[in-house]
Design an enzyme around this catalytic site. Structure first.
Site, short mmCIF file in Angstrom:
data_model
loop_
_atom_site.label_atom_id
_atom_site.label_comp_id
_atom_site.label_asym_id
_atom_site.label_seq_id
_atom_site.Cartn_x
_atom_site.Cartn_y
_atom_site.Cartn_z
N LYS A 109 4.90 6.10 3.80
CA LYS A 109 4.63 4.67 3.64
C LYS A 109 5.68 3.95 2.81
O LYS A 109 5.75 2.72 2.84
CB LYS A 109 3.24 4.47 3.04
CG LYS A 109 2.09 4.99 3.89
CD LYS A 109 1.98 4.27 5.22
CE LYS A 109 0.72 4.68 5.97
NZ LYS A 109 0.59 3.97 7.25
N SER A 134 -4.01 14.43 6.10
CA SER A 134 -3.67 13.91 7.42
C SER A 134 -2.59 14.76 8.09
O SER A 134 -2.56 14.91 9.32
CB SER A 134 -3.20 12.46 7.33
OG SER A 134 -2.03 12.34 6.55
#
Length: 467
Positions: free
Chosen positions: A52, A283
Protein backbone atom coordinates in the site's frame (compact mmCIF):
# COMPACT_ATOMS: atom_id res chain seq x y z
CA UNK A 1 13.39 -17.51 -16.33
CA UNK A 2 17.00 -17.16 -15.16
CA UNK A 3 17.74 -16.08 -11.61
CA UNK A 4 19.62 -12.78 -11.49
CA UNK A 5 23.02 -12.29 -9.91
CA UNK A 6 23.50 -10.69 -6.50
CA UNK A 7 21.49 -7.42 -6.40
CA UNK A 8 23.41 -4.16 -6.55
CA UNK A 9 22.99 -2.02 -3.43
CA UNK A 10 21.63 1.48 -3.94
CA UNK A 11 23.22 4.58 -2.45
CA UNK A 12 21.84 6.04 0.80
CA UNK A 13 18.51 7.82 0.45
CA UNK A 14 17.49 11.17 1.89
CA UNK A 15 13.87 10.10 2.42
CA UNK A 16 11.91 6.92 3.09
CA UNK A 17 9.56 7.87 0.27
CA UNK A 18 12.29 7.27 -2.31
CA UNK A 19 12.62 3.69 -1.03
CA UNK A 20 9.03 2.81 -1.92
CA UNK A 21 8.71 0.23 -4.76
CA UNK A 22 11.51 -1.64 -6.57
CA UNK A 23 10.89 -4.57 -4.21
CA UNK A 24 12.75 -7.88 -4.59
CA UNK A 25 11.31 -11.13 -5.96
CA UNK A 26 12.17 -14.60 -4.68
CA UNK A 27 11.42 -18.10 -5.95
CA UNK A 28 9.59 -20.62 -3.77
CA UNK A 29 11.75 -23.75 -3.60
CA UNK A 30 10.52 -25.79 -0.62
CA UNK A 31 6.74 -25.86 -1.20
CA UNK A 32 4.99 -28.19 -3.65
CA UNK A 33 4.49 -26.07 -6.78
CA UNK A 34 3.72 -28.96 -9.12
CA UNK A 35 5.49 -28.59 -12.49
CA UNK A 36 5.61 -24.80 -12.15
CA UNK A 37 7.90 -22.12 -10.79
CA UNK A 38 6.31 -19.78 -8.25
CA UNK A 39 7.79 -16.36 -7.54
CA UNK A 40 6.86 -14.05 -4.68
CA UNK A 41 7.26 -10.29 -4.99
CA UNK A 42 8.18 -9.13 -1.49
CA UNK A 43 6.01 -6.07 -1.01
CA UNK A 44 6.66 -6.47 2.71
CA UNK A 45 10.03 -4.84 1.98
CA UNK A 46 8.46 -1.43 1.38
CA UNK A 47 9.26 1.13 4.14
CA UNK A 48 5.73 0.88 5.57
CA UNK A 49 5.79 -2.91 5.37
CA UNK A 50 3.19 -3.38 2.63
CA UNK A 51 2.24 -2.91 -1.01
CA UNK A 52 0.00 0.00 0.00
CA UNK A 53 3.00 2.34 0.20
CA UNK A 54 2.87 2.49 -3.62
CA UNK A 55 -0.70 3.75 -3.82
CA UNK A 56 -0.31 6.17 -0.90
CA UNK A 57 2.33 8.14 -2.79
CA UNK A 58 0.33 8.15 -6.02
CA UNK A 59 -3.03 9.08 -4.43
CA UNK A 60 -1.63 11.88 -2.26
CA UNK A 61 0.37 13.39 -5.11
CA UNK A 62 -2.68 13.21 -7.38
CA UNK A 63 -4.82 14.98 -4.74
CA UNK A 64 -2.19 17.71 -4.42
CA UNK A 65 -2.04 18.27 -8.18
CA UNK A 66 -5.83 18.44 -8.43
CA UNK A 67 -6.11 20.86 -5.49
CA UNK A 68 -8.10 18.55 -3.24
CA UNK A 69 -5.38 18.36 -0.60
CA UNK A 70 -3.81 21.59 0.58
CA UNK A 71 -1.32 22.68 3.21
CA UNK A 72 -2.63 21.99 6.72
CA UNK A 73 -5.23 19.55 5.43
CA UNK A 74 -6.28 16.21 6.90
CA UNK A 75 -6.10 12.95 5.00
CA UNK A 76 -9.12 10.77 5.82
CA UNK A 77 -9.42 7.14 4.79
CA UNK A 78 -11.23 3.88 5.46
CA UNK A 79 -8.65 1.12 5.72
CA UNK A 80 -7.93 -2.39 6.93
CA UNK A 81 -4.69 -0.97 8.30
CA UNK A 82 -2.01 -1.13 5.61
CA UNK A 83 -3.33 1.74 3.49
CA UNK A 84 -3.62 3.72 6.70
CA UNK A 85 -0.01 3.00 7.62
CA UNK A 86 1.10 4.00 4.14
CA UNK A 87 -0.97 7.20 4.11
CA UNK A 88 0.35 8.12 7.55
CA UNK A 89 3.94 7.50 6.45
CA UNK A 90 3.57 9.59 3.30
CA UNK A 91 1.15 12.17 4.73
CA UNK A 92 3.22 13.03 7.78
CA UNK A 93 6.33 13.21 5.61
CA UNK A 94 4.50 15.87 3.64
CA UNK A 95 3.10 17.66 6.71
CA UNK A 96 -0.54 16.49 6.69
CA UNK A 97 -2.68 15.20 9.56
CA UNK A 98 -4.19 11.73 9.11
CA UNK A 99 -7.54 10.37 10.36
CA UNK A 100 -8.29 6.68 9.75
CA UNK A 101 -11.44 4.61 10.17
CA UNK A 102 -10.63 0.93 10.77
CA UNK A 103 -12.89 -2.14 11.24
CA UNK A 104 -12.61 -3.57 14.74
CA UNK A 105 -11.41 -7.01 13.56
CA UNK A 106 -7.99 -5.68 12.54
CA UNK A 107 -4.88 -6.87 14.37
CA UNK A 108 -3.80 -4.88 17.42
CA UNK A 109 -0.28 -4.56 15.96
CA UNK A 110 -1.65 -2.47 13.08
CA UNK A 111 -3.71 -0.26 15.36
CA UNK A 112 -0.84 0.28 17.80
CA UNK A 113 1.51 1.02 14.90
CA UNK A 114 -0.86 3.64 13.49
CA UNK A 115 -1.37 5.38 16.81
CA UNK A 116 2.36 5.37 17.51
CA UNK A 117 2.86 7.13 14.17
CA UNK A 118 0.45 9.85 15.24
CA UNK A 119 -2.64 8.91 13.23
CA UNK A 120 -6.10 9.63 14.66
CA UNK A 121 -7.61 6.12 14.63
CA UNK A 122 -11.37 5.58 14.84
CA UNK A 123 -12.54 1.97 15.25
CA UNK A 124 -15.87 0.92 13.81
CA UNK A 125 -17.92 -2.25 13.43
CA UNK A 126 -16.79 -5.04 11.12
CA UNK A 127 -20.15 -6.84 11.24
CA UNK A 128 -22.20 -4.36 9.19
CA UNK A 129 -22.62 -4.21 5.39
CA UNK A 130 -21.62 -1.55 2.88
CA UNK A 131 -24.21 1.26 3.13
CA UNK A 132 -24.61 1.03 6.91
CA UNK A 133 -23.64 4.32 8.66
CA UNK A 134 -21.06 2.45 10.77
CA UNK A 135 -19.49 0.65 7.82
CA UNK A 136 -15.93 1.89 7.64
CA UNK A 137 -16.09 3.54 4.19
CA UNK A 138 -19.38 5.29 4.96
CA UNK A 139 -18.06 6.60 8.27
CA UNK A 140 -14.81 7.86 6.72
CA UNK A 141 -16.63 9.76 3.99
CA UNK A 142 -18.91 11.38 6.56
CA UNK A 143 -16.01 12.43 8.80
CA UNK A 144 -14.12 13.94 5.85
CA UNK A 145 -17.14 16.10 4.99
CA UNK A 146 -17.29 17.36 8.57
CA UNK A 147 -13.59 18.31 8.80
CA UNK A 148 -12.37 21.65 7.44
CA UNK A 149 -9.64 20.78 4.94
CA UNK A 150 -10.52 17.10 5.13
CA UNK A 151 -9.79 15.00 2.06
CA UNK A 152 -11.39 11.57 1.73
CA UNK A 153 -8.87 9.48 -0.21
CA UNK A 154 -11.35 6.69 -1.00
CA UNK A 155 -8.94 4.09 -2.30
CA UNK A 156 -11.95 2.05 -3.47
CA UNK A 157 -12.84 4.59 -6.18
CA UNK A 158 -9.57 6.43 -6.71
CA UNK A 159 -8.07 6.06 -10.19
CA UNK A 160 -4.62 6.84 -8.79
CA UNK A 161 -4.82 3.54 -6.89
CA UNK A 162 -4.64 1.30 -9.95
CA UNK A 163 -2.43 3.81 -11.78
CA UNK A 164 0.29 3.29 -9.16
CA UNK A 165 0.49 -0.35 -10.17
CA UNK A 166 0.43 0.46 -13.88
CA UNK A 167 3.40 2.74 -13.30
CA UNK A 168 5.43 0.64 -10.86
CA UNK A 169 4.30 -2.87 -9.85
CA UNK A 170 3.44 -4.11 -13.32
CA UNK A 171 6.68 -2.89 -14.96
CA UNK A 172 8.76 -4.33 -12.11
CA UNK A 173 7.15 -7.78 -12.45
CA UNK A 174 7.64 -7.66 -16.21
CA UNK A 175 11.30 -6.74 -15.84
CA UNK A 176 12.03 -9.23 -13.06
CA UNK A 177 10.50 -12.14 -14.99
CA UNK A 178 11.92 -11.06 -18.32
CA UNK A 179 8.36 -11.03 -19.61
CA UNK A 180 8.09 -14.79 -18.96
CA UNK A 181 4.94 -14.92 -16.84
CA UNK A 182 2.02 -17.28 -17.30
CA UNK A 183 -0.12 -16.29 -14.32
CA UNK A 184 -0.42 -13.40 -11.89
CA UNK A 185 -2.33 -13.93 -8.64
CA UNK A 186 -3.70 -11.13 -6.45
CA UNK A 187 -6.64 -10.36 -4.20
CA UNK A 188 -9.14 -7.52 -4.20
CA UNK A 189 -9.20 -5.22 -1.23
CA UNK A 190 -9.65 -1.96 -3.03
CA UNK A 191 -9.01 -3.54 -6.44
CA UNK A 192 -6.07 -1.41 -7.49
CA UNK A 193 -3.33 -4.04 -7.48
CA UNK A 194 -4.95 -6.68 -9.66
CA UNK A 195 -6.40 -4.06 -12.02
CA UNK A 196 -3.20 -2.05 -12.44
CA UNK A 197 -0.88 -5.03 -12.88
CA UNK A 198 -3.30 -6.73 -15.30
CA UNK A 199 -3.56 -3.57 -17.40
CA UNK A 200 0.19 -3.25 -17.64
CA UNK A 201 0.76 -6.92 -18.51
CA UNK A 202 -1.88 -6.79 -21.24
CA UNK A 203 -0.36 -3.56 -22.59
CA UNK A 204 2.85 -5.55 -23.14
CA UNK A 205 1.01 -8.25 -25.06
CA UNK A 206 1.24 -10.74 -22.21
CA UNK A 207 -1.11 -13.74 -22.28
CA UNK A 208 -0.71 -14.31 -18.53
CA UNK A 209 -3.81 -15.51 -16.72
CA UNK A 210 -5.04 -13.04 -14.12
CA UNK A 211 -6.15 -14.99 -11.06
CA UNK A 212 -8.25 -13.61 -8.20
CA UNK A 213 -7.49 -14.99 -4.74
CA UNK A 214 -10.58 -14.50 -2.59
CA UNK A 215 -11.42 -15.54 1.00
CA UNK A 216 -14.41 -17.82 1.51
CA UNK A 217 -17.08 -15.40 2.74
CA UNK A 218 -16.21 -12.74 0.17
CA UNK A 219 -18.64 -12.44 -2.74
CA UNK A 220 -16.12 -11.66 -5.49
CA UNK A 221 -14.98 -15.12 -6.61
CA UNK A 222 -18.51 -16.03 -7.62
CA UNK A 223 -18.80 -12.93 -9.77
CA UNK A 224 -15.66 -13.95 -11.67
CA UNK A 225 -16.41 -17.65 -12.03
CA UNK A 226 -20.20 -17.76 -12.28
CA UNK A 227 -21.40 -14.21 -12.86
CA UNK A 228 -23.18 -14.14 -9.50
CA UNK A 229 -21.84 -13.23 -6.06
CA UNK A 230 -20.56 -16.00 -3.80
CA UNK A 231 -22.42 -16.53 -0.50
CA UNK A 232 -21.50 -13.77 1.90
CA UNK A 233 -19.98 -14.70 5.25
CA UNK A 234 -17.37 -13.75 7.81
CA UNK A 235 -13.67 -14.51 7.49
CA UNK A 236 -10.52 -13.88 9.46
CA UNK A 237 -8.11 -12.85 6.72
CA UNK A 238 -7.51 -9.09 6.70
CA UNK A 239 -7.24 -6.66 3.83
CA UNK A 240 -8.83 -8.57 0.93
CA UNK A 241 -12.34 -9.72 0.05
CA UNK A 242 -15.48 -7.60 -0.18
CA UNK A 243 -19.26 -7.83 -0.30
CA UNK A 244 -19.30 -5.32 -3.17
CA UNK A 245 -17.19 -4.65 -6.27
CA UNK A 246 -14.99 -1.60 -5.67
CA UNK A 247 -15.09 1.01 -8.43
CA UNK A 248 -11.32 0.60 -8.80
CA UNK A 249 -11.63 -3.10 -9.68
CA UNK A 250 -12.00 -3.96 -13.37
CA UNK A 251 -13.47 -7.45 -13.10
CA UNK A 252 -13.32 -7.95 -16.88
CA UNK A 253 -9.53 -8.30 -16.62
CA UNK A 254 -9.76 -11.35 -14.33
CA UNK A 255 -9.78 -14.81 -15.91
CA UNK A 256 -10.65 -17.01 -12.92
CA UNK A 257 -10.86 -17.03 -9.14
CA UNK A 258 -10.17 -19.33 -6.21
CA UNK A 259 -12.09 -19.21 -2.92
CA UNK A 260 -9.71 -19.97 -0.08
CA UNK A 261 -10.92 -20.87 3.44
CA UNK A 262 -9.26 -19.15 6.39
CA UNK A 263 -7.76 -22.43 7.60
CA UNK A 264 -6.01 -23.05 4.26
CA UNK A 265 -4.73 -19.47 4.03
CA UNK A 266 -3.32 -19.53 7.55
CA UNK A 267 -1.80 -23.00 7.15
CA UNK A 268 -0.14 -21.83 3.92
CA UNK A 269 1.37 -18.69 5.36
CA UNK A 270 2.68 -20.57 8.39
CA UNK A 271 4.18 -23.23 6.14
CA UNK A 272 5.79 -20.44 4.12
CA UNK A 273 7.54 -19.20 7.27
CA UNK A 274 8.52 -22.70 8.37
CA UNK A 275 9.94 -23.84 5.02
CA UNK A 276 10.93 -20.66 3.20
CA UNK A 277 11.68 -18.33 6.13
CA UNK A 278 9.30 -15.65 4.82
CA UNK A 279 7.14 -13.92 7.46
CA UNK A 280 4.01 -12.87 5.59
CA UNK A 281 0.59 -11.49 6.53
CA UNK A 282 -2.77 -13.24 6.43
CA UNK A 283 -3.88 -12.01 3.00
CA UNK A 284 -0.62 -13.34 1.55
CA UNK A 285 -1.73 -16.78 2.71
CA UNK A 286 -4.85 -16.48 0.55
CA UNK A 287 -2.78 -15.36 -2.46
CA UNK A 288 -0.12 -18.02 -2.09
CA UNK A 289 -2.68 -20.79 -1.48
CA UNK A 290 -4.41 -19.76 -4.72
CA UNK A 291 -1.11 -19.65 -6.59
CA UNK A 292 -0.21 -23.13 -5.31
CA UNK A 293 -3.58 -24.47 -6.44
CA UNK A 294 -3.02 -23.02 -9.90
CA UNK A 295 0.52 -24.36 -10.11
CA UNK A 296 -0.48 -27.87 -9.06
CA UNK A 297 -3.28 -27.96 -11.64
CA UNK A 298 -0.89 -27.38 -14.53
CA UNK A 299 0.39 -30.24 -16.68
CA UNK A 300 3.48 -28.49 -18.06
CA UNK A 301 6.08 -26.08 -16.63
CA UNK A 302 4.82 -22.52 -16.25
CA UNK A 303 5.73 -19.40 -14.30
CA UNK A 304 3.41 -17.89 -11.70
CA UNK A 305 3.90 -14.66 -9.74
CA UNK A 306 2.08 -13.52 -6.64
CA UNK A 307 2.72 -11.14 -3.76
CA UNK A 308 3.75 -11.09 -0.14
CA UNK A 309 1.41 -8.16 0.45
CA UNK A 310 2.69 -7.24 3.88
CA UNK A 311 4.85 -8.46 6.73
CA UNK A 312 3.57 -11.08 9.15
CA UNK A 313 5.00 -9.02 12.02
CA UNK A 314 1.62 -7.26 12.00
CA UNK A 315 -0.18 -10.54 12.78
CA UNK A 316 1.92 -12.16 15.50
CA UNK A 317 -0.98 -11.94 17.97
CA UNK A 318 -3.32 -13.67 15.52
CA UNK A 319 -2.10 -15.78 12.58
CA UNK A 320 1.07 -16.85 14.42
CA UNK A 321 -0.59 -17.32 17.83
CA UNK A 322 -1.69 -20.93 18.39
CA UNK A 323 -4.05 -20.03 21.23
CA UNK A 324 -5.79 -17.37 19.13
CA UNK A 325 -6.20 -19.81 16.24
CA UNK A 326 -7.70 -22.36 18.61
CA UNK A 327 -10.15 -19.74 19.88
CA UNK A 328 -11.21 -19.14 16.27
CA UNK A 329 -11.54 -22.86 15.55
CA UNK A 330 -8.72 -22.61 12.99
CA UNK A 331 -5.91 -24.51 14.71
CA UNK A 332 -5.24 -28.21 14.36
CA UNK A 333 -6.51 -29.67 17.62
CA UNK A 334 -7.13 -33.17 18.86
CA UNK A 335 -10.74 -33.49 20.01
CA UNK A 336 -11.30 -35.57 23.17
CA UNK A 337 -15.03 -35.15 23.68
CA UNK A 338 -14.63 -33.81 27.21
CA UNK A 339 -14.06 -30.51 29.00
CA UNK A 340 -10.49 -30.30 27.71
CA UNK A 341 -11.95 -29.37 24.31
CA UNK A 342 -12.92 -25.99 25.81
CA UNK A 343 -9.39 -25.31 27.06
CA UNK A 344 -7.20 -23.69 24.42
CA UNK A 345 -4.37 -22.94 26.86
CA UNK A 346 -3.34 -26.17 28.57
CA UNK A 347 -1.02 -26.30 31.58
CA UNK A 348 0.83 -29.42 30.39
CA UNK A 349 1.86 -27.61 27.20
CA UNK A 350 3.15 -24.59 29.08
CA UNK A 351 0.38 -22.33 27.79
CA UNK A 352 -1.04 -21.34 31.19
CA UNK A 353 0.26 -18.23 32.95
CA UNK A 354 0.48 -19.09 36.65
CA UNK A 355 2.16 -18.14 39.91
CA UNK A 356 3.38 -19.94 43.01
CA UNK A 357 2.29 -19.38 46.59
CA UNK A 358 5.69 -17.85 47.33
CA UNK A 359 5.49 -15.22 44.58
CA UNK A 360 4.65 -11.67 45.63
CA UNK A 361 1.40 -9.92 44.75
CA UNK A 362 3.48 -7.58 42.61
CA UNK A 363 4.75 -10.53 40.56
CA UNK A 364 1.25 -12.00 40.21
CA UNK A 365 -0.25 -8.68 39.14
CA UNK A 366 2.46 -8.09 36.53
CA UNK A 367 1.86 -11.55 35.08
CA UNK A 368 -1.88 -10.87 34.89
CA UNK A 369 -1.30 -7.57 33.17
CA UNK A 370 1.30 -8.97 30.77
CA UNK A 371 -0.95 -11.86 29.72
CA UNK A 372 -4.14 -9.76 29.74
CA UNK A 373 -5.93 -12.12 32.16
CA UNK A 374 -7.87 -11.39 35.32
CA UNK A 375 -6.93 -14.47 37.35
CA UNK A 376 -3.97 -16.81 37.85
CA UNK A 377 -3.96 -20.43 39.01
CA UNK A 378 -1.43 -20.99 41.80
CA UNK A 379 0.75 -24.04 41.21
CA UNK A 380 3.24 -25.52 43.69
CA UNK A 381 5.33 -28.55 42.72
CA UNK A 382 3.04 -29.25 39.80
CA UNK A 383 -0.17 -29.26 41.84
CA UNK A 384 -2.99 -26.73 41.89
CA UNK A 385 -3.19 -25.15 45.33
CA UNK A 386 -5.22 -21.99 44.77
CA UNK A 387 -6.27 -19.17 42.50
CA UNK A 388 -5.87 -15.41 42.72
CA UNK A 389 -7.84 -12.79 40.83
CA UNK A 390 -8.02 -9.01 40.68
CA UNK A 391 -10.62 -8.82 43.44
CA UNK A 392 -8.26 -10.64 45.83
CA UNK A 393 -5.56 -8.05 45.17
CA UNK A 394 -7.97 -5.12 45.49
CA UNK A 395 -9.20 -6.50 48.82
CA UNK A 396 -5.65 -6.48 50.22
CA UNK A 397 -5.05 -2.97 48.91
CA UNK A 398 -8.14 -1.64 50.69
CA UNK A 399 -8.02 -3.44 54.03
CA UNK A 400 -4.46 -3.88 55.28
CA UNK A 401 -3.20 -0.97 57.37
CA UNK A 402 0.32 -1.12 55.93
CA UNK A 403 2.17 0.77 53.24
CA UNK A 404 1.34 0.19 49.61
CA UNK A 405 4.87 -1.09 48.97
CA UNK A 406 4.51 -3.65 51.76
CA UNK A 407 1.12 -4.78 50.44
CA UNK A 408 2.57 -5.61 47.03
CA UNK A 409 5.34 -7.59 48.72
CA UNK A 410 2.84 -9.90 50.41
CA UNK A 411 3.17 -13.54 49.26
CA UNK A 412 0.41 -14.85 47.03
CA UNK A 413 -0.17 -17.71 49.48
CA UNK A 414 -1.55 -15.27 52.08
CA UNK A 415 -4.10 -13.81 49.68
CA UNK A 416 -5.11 -16.55 47.22
CA UNK A 417 -8.40 -18.40 47.34
CA UNK A 418 -8.00 -22.00 48.48
CA UNK A 419 -11.68 -22.89 48.17
CA UNK A 420 -11.51 -24.01 44.54
CA UNK A 421 -14.26 -24.76 42.06
CA UNK A 422 -12.74 -27.84 40.46
CA UNK A 423 -14.20 -30.24 37.93
CA UNK A 424 -12.89 -33.47 36.54
CA UNK A 425 -12.22 -33.33 32.82
CA UNK A 426 -14.84 -36.04 32.18
CA UNK A 427 -17.75 -34.06 33.67
CA UNK A 428 -20.49 -32.67 31.35
CA UNK A 429 -20.79 -29.08 30.12
CA UNK A 430 -23.77 -28.53 32.42
CA UNK A 431 -21.43 -28.82 35.41
CA UNK A 432 -19.94 -25.47 34.44
CA UNK A 433 -23.14 -23.49 34.93
CA UNK A 434 -23.35 -23.53 38.76
CA UNK A 435 -19.73 -22.36 38.92
CA UNK A 436 -20.40 -19.49 36.54
CA UNK A 437 -23.54 -18.62 38.50
CA UNK A 438 -21.24 -17.99 41.49
CA UNK A 439 -19.15 -15.66 39.32
CA UNK A 440 -16.17 -18.04 39.45
CA UNK A 441 -13.97 -19.81 36.90
CA UNK A 442 -13.85 -23.58 36.54
CA UNK A 443 -10.53 -25.26 37.32
CA UNK A 444 -10.33 -28.53 35.43
CA UNK A 445 -8.39 -31.55 36.70
CA UNK A 446 -7.53 -34.94 35.25
CA UNK A 447 -7.28 -36.91 38.45
CA UNK A 448 -4.95 -34.69 40.47
CA UNK A 449 -3.27 -33.12 37.43
CA UNK A 450 -4.25 -29.56 36.55
CA UNK A 451 -5.46 -29.31 32.93
CA UNK A 452 -6.48 -25.65 32.67
CA UNK A 453 -9.26 -23.24 33.48
CA UNK A 454 -12.56 -22.49 31.75
CA UNK A 455 -14.28 -19.09 31.77
CA UNK A 456 -17.71 -18.05 30.54
CA UNK A 457 -16.08 -16.78 27.36
CA UNK A 458 -14.50 -20.19 26.74
CA UNK A 459 -17.90 -21.87 27.01
CA UNK A 460 -19.60 -19.35 24.74
CA UNK A 461 -16.79 -19.66 22.19
CA UNK A 462 -17.03 -23.46 22.26
CA UNK A 463 -20.79 -23.37 21.71
CA UNK A 464 -20.41 -20.83 18.92
CA UNK A 465 -17.81 -22.93 17.08
CA UNK A 466 -19.82 -26.13 17.49
CA UNK A 467 -23.31 -25.03 16.56
Amino acid sequence: MPISDTPVLSRPSGSLLTLIANTPMVEVTRLDTGPCRLFLKLESQNPGGSIKDRIAVEMIEAAEKEGWLKEGGTIVEATAGNTGLALTLVGQNKGYKVLLVIPDKMSKEKIQHLRAMGADVRLTRSDVPHGHPEYYTDMAERLAQQLPGGYYVNQFANDANSEAHVKTTGPEIWEQTGGQIDAFVAGIGSGGTITGVARYLKSQGSKAEIILADPVGSTLAGIVNDGVPSPEGSYTVEGIGQNFVPDTADMSLIDRAYSIPDAEAIATVRELLLKEGILAGSSSGTLIASALRWCREQTEPKTCVTLVCDTGAKYLSKVYNDAWLADQGLGEREIHGDLSDLITRKYAKGDVVSATAGDTLDTAFKRMRGADVSQLPIIDEGRLVGIIDESDIVHVMNTDAITREARFKKPVGEVMTRDLDTLQVTEPLDALIPIFDRDRVALVLDGEQFVGLITRTDLINHLSLNR
